[in-house]
Design an enzyme around this catalytic site. Structure first.
Site, PDB file in Angstrom:
ATOM      1  N   LYS A   1      -1.211  -9.357   2.709  1.00  0.00           N
ATOM      2  CA  LYS A   1      -0.516  -8.917   3.924  1.00  0.00           C
ATOM      3  C   LYS A   1      -1.476  -8.022   4.708  1.00  0.00           C
ATOM      4  O   LYS A   1      -2.211  -7.230   4.124  1.00  0.00           O
ATOM      5  CB  LYS A   1       0.775  -8.173   3.592  1.00  0.00           C
TER       6      LYS A   1
ATOM      7  N   ASP B   1       0.841  -1.204   0.000  1.00  0.00           N
ATOM      8  CA  ASP B   1       0.000   0.000   0.000  1.00  0.00           C
ATOM      9  C   ASP B   1       0.878   1.256   0.000  1.00  0.00           C
ATOM     10  O   ASP B   1       0.383   2.376  -0.149  1.00  0.00           O
ATOM     11  CB  ASP B   1      -1.016   0.000   1.147  1.00  0.00           C
TER      12      ASP B   1
ATOM     13  N   GLU C   1       8.453  -4.408  11.067  1.00  0.00           N
ATOM     14  CA  GLU C   1       8.917  -3.091  10.599  1.00  0.00           C
ATOM     15  C   GLU C   1       9.425  -2.232  11.752  1.00  0.00           C
ATOM     16  O   GLU C   1       8.752  -2.072  12.779  1.00  0.00           O
ATOM     17  CB  GLU C   1       7.772  -2.365   9.870  1.00  0.00           C
TER      18      GLU C   1
ATOM     19  N   GLU D   1      -1.838  -5.679   8.375  1.00  0.00           N
ATOM     20  CA  GLU D   1      -1.168  -5.048   9.519  1.00  0.00           C
ATOM     21  C   GLU D   1      -1.827  -5.481  10.828  1.00  0.00           C
ATOM     22  O   GLU D   1      -3.058  -5.506  10.932  1.00  0.00           O
ATOM     23  CB  GLU D   1      -1.208  -3.523   9.389  1.00  0.00           C
TER      24      GLU D   1
ATOM     25  N   ASP E   1      -0.992  -6.113  -0.301  1.00  0.00           N
ATOM     26  CA  ASP E   1      -1.441  -5.498   0.953  1.00  0.00           C
ATOM     27  C   ASP E   1      -2.955  -5.333   0.980  1.00  0.00           C
ATOM     28  O   ASP E   1      -3.555  -4.907  -0.022  1.00  0.00           O
ATOM     29  CB  ASP E   1      -0.831  -4.096   1.094  1.00  0.00           C
TER      30      ASP E   1
END
Ligand code: KIV
Length: 271
Positions: free
Chosen positions: A123, A54, A188, A125, A93
């Protein structure tokens, strides 16, 4: 139907081959890709995983955060990347708020990725608080890479992009994502020793960005890595090329050749 065993792994990078790399102590390479020619060349270069991130909101669309990119945008770019990738696994994403609203909306978004593109996984978050969502998406047959540590979609709650140092929470997030069925955990912006502790706490591959060397793999945003980004460059980025200067120099040379009448020549014209 050909059955793949550990001796007979398919050429395509898969969740199984990534797990084998982790088990064998190997390293995984991952880069972002948003279009056909870039994906084609990264695939040719042997990059294991291409991420339709993204981050395209920032590096391609010119926004300040990742929040504005839509699911339709992601599908549009994922189609191009999926078409180009012959060997790389392609992960897409789930953009904000596809991974934050009701769980079935995330399943539908993931299903769009598998049905409308030739990409392979999504993916998402979040860690412990996303465990139920990860489990439900994986149960629906959609592989999930979890994304813990700094979560760019959470920027306004966190008040900016910061190194994440809360070791117990980060370990809990990675373990919960693994238990929920995530095939890998992207980590991250954490200190190296935290990255190492997360890698030691889980059995699935860990992919770091600004997470130090003790990860199963590394990922960077391609535009940062090739020098095609005029904006801020995080300190963890290594710039391997200067594509912006290359393109600018070519454009200046082109403009000058038009100014001087040097382009096009007879050979570059039809008779
Ligand atoms: O969207 C993105 O580029 C990412 C990075 C962390 C690789 O998620």
């Amino acid at each position: 139907m050909a059955v793949s065993t550990s001796e007979n792994l398919p050429a395509r990078v898969t969740t199984r081959s990534l797990q084998k790399i982790r088990k064998d102590g190997g390293n995984i390479s991952m880069l972002t890709a948003y279009d056909y020619p870039t994906a084609e060349v990264l695939d040719e270069a042997g990059i294991d995983i291409l991420l339709v991130g993204d981050s395209l909101a920032m590096v391609v669309q010119g926004h300040d955060t990742t929040l504005s990119v839509t699911m339709d945008d992601m599908i549009y770019h994922a189609k191009m990347v999926g078409r180009a990738a012959k060997r790389s696994m392609v992960v897409v994403d789930l953009p904000f708020p596809e991974g934050q609203l009701e769980i079935m909306r995330s399943v539908e978004a993931g299903a769009r990725v598998l049905k409308e593109t030739t990409c392979h996984a999504v993916k998402l978050e979040g860690g412990a608080e996303q465990a139920k969502r990860i489990e439900t998406i994986v149960t629906a047959g959609i592989p999930v890479m979890a994304h813990v540590g700094l979560r760019p979609q959470n920027i306004h709650v966190d008040g900016g992009y910061r190194v994440q140092r809360d070791l117990p929470t980060l370990i809990e997030d990675a373990k919960a994502a693994e238990q929920a069925g995530a095939f890998a955990v992207l980590v991250e912006c954490v200190p190296s020793d935290v990255g190492q502790a997360i890698t030691e706490a889980v059995k699935v591959p860990t992919i770091g960005i600004g997470a130090g060397p003790h990860m199963t793999g590394q990922v960077l945003v391609t535009h940062d890595m090739i020098g095609f980004n005029s904006g801020y460059l995080p300190s963890f980025v290594r710039q391997y090329s200067d594509v912006r200067t290359t393109i600018r120099d070519a454009a200046v040379a082109y403009r000058k050749s038009i100014d001087t009448g040097d382009f096009p020549t007879k050979q570059e014209s039809f008779r």
